[in-house]
Design an enzyme around this catalytic site. Sequence first.
Site, mmCIF file in Angstrom:
data_model
loop_
_atom_site.group_PDB
_atom_site.id
_atom_site.type_symbol
_atom_site.label_atom_id
_atom_site.label_comp_id
_atom_site.label_asym_id
_atom_site.label_seq_id
_atom_site.Cartn_x
_atom_site.Cartn_y
_atom_site.Cartn_z
ATOM 1 N N ARG A 195 -18.166 -3.138 -20.659
ATOM 2 C CA ARG A 195 -18.456 -3.535 -22.044
ATOM 3 C C ARG A 195 -17.317 -4.395 -22.591
ATOM 4 N NH1 ARG A 195 -16.294 -3.469 -27.101
ATOM 5 N NH2 ARG A 195 -15.422 -1.390 -26.712
ATOM 6 N N ASP A 196 -16.188 -3.807 -22.885
ATOM 7 C CA ASP A 196 -15.084 -4.554 -23.494
ATOM 8 C C ASP A 196 -14.486 -5.560 -22.518
ATOM 9 O OD1 ASP A 196 -13.424 -5.290 -25.527
ATOM 10 O OD2 ASP A 196 -12.126 -3.542 -25.432
ATOM 11 N N HIS B 158 -7.257 3.377 -27.505
ATOM 12 C CA HIS B 158 -7.737 2.130 -26.895
ATOM 13 C C HIS B 158 -6.657 1.082 -27.115
ATOM 14 C CE1 HIS B 158 -10.983 -0.869 -25.923
ATOM 15 N NE2 HIS B 158 -10.196 -1.646 -26.656
ATOM 16 N N HIS C 130 -4.686 -2.657 -25.972
ATOM 17 C CA HIS C 130 -4.673 -3.957 -25.316
ATOM 18 C C HIS C 130 -3.228 -4.305 -24.984
ATOM 19 C CE1 HIS C 130 -8.894 -5.527 -26.089
ATOM 20 N NE2 HIS C 130 -8.878 -4.331 -26.653
ATOM 21 N N CYS D 21 -11.605 -9.049 -27.817
ATOM 22 C CA CYS D 21 -12.604 -9.044 -28.878
ATOM 23 C C CYS D 21 -12.989 -10.483 -29.224
ATOM 24 C CB CYS D 21 -12.059 -8.346 -30.119
ATOM 25 S SG CYS D 21 -13.193 -8.377 -31.528
ATOM 26 N N ASN E 251 -7.633 -5.685 -22.119
ATOM 27 C CA ASN E 251 -7.318 -4.264 -22.196
ATOM 28 C C ASN E 251 -6.225 -3.910 -21.189
ATOM 29 O OD1 ASN E 251 -9.857 -2.923 -23.755
ATOM 30 N ND2 ASN E 251 -10.516 -4.657 -22.525
#
Length: 299
Positions: free
Chosen positions: A12-13, A204, A206, A237, A246
């Site tokens: 996903r990310d 979460h 980065h 993002c 990430n």
Amino acid sequence: MAKVEVIEVGPRDGLQNESAILPTADKVRLIERSIEAGLRRIEAVSFVHPKRVPQMADAEAVMERVPRPDGVKYAGLVLNQRGLDRALATAVDEVNVVVVATDEFSQRNQGCSVEEGLRNWAQIAEDARAAGLYRTVTIAAAFGCPFEGEVPTAKVLDLIRRVAESAPDEIAIADTIGVGVPAQVKTLLDGAAEIAPGIPLRCHFHNTRNTGYANALTALDHGVSALDASTGGFGGCPFAPAATGNIATEDLVYALDRTGIKTGIEMATLTETATWLADRLNSPVQALLGRAGPFPTPN
């Protein structure tokens, strides 16, 4: 010794900010490879408007084709009621609902104010609970905003207090643009534990400014139960300038392993997957483990 669950967010990310759009079959294969590496919680899809994030447009098709082995849980990102409806139709196990900490970023990311985001979360939390789904709420841009700058700690902790009123199964604190440092991690996690005792905390991070792994290891010392990571260090993002990848799953697992925390995740499989994914995305691997190799070197 602390225990922590590694959550794979690469499907996903990791993919949502890449210029290349992977075919559905490759997304499913990425998920399969993650399972083969030993990952058991996977953020597989995002139920957002396909025109806003075309990389995630085939969420339903991906969920139709993923394997369903025992012990593996799939999550979908949800921003509104329409997203929840789509998630429910695909039999995800979890939903991750985002509440952004600043109004400007919230408007750009999901078209609503912070207050509207809180109301959306409360309704989604109620409906998802009724459907039997595990519910994570993520406070995005908790460490800093690309448009409004510094985000006061008191504001983030107040948002945590307010989202906790809907009794989430998990609260995630996200450094969406990679500006956080360990001192902030300590302050936010300690504050969250006091405000929402008994609710598992997740982080979460980065690695945009090379602080992601220091932040992750600091989080271990302050009660975090889960850490997000993306194989190869891909991600970012699409609505935040310069929000690069990430923290990489393989680099995080190496750090955890050397710290004495056994995850059951195979680093070699992760590095192979990162190379495979880089080839399909035509984008370089950001992780470092695949370059230097593990230590000690296997015989």
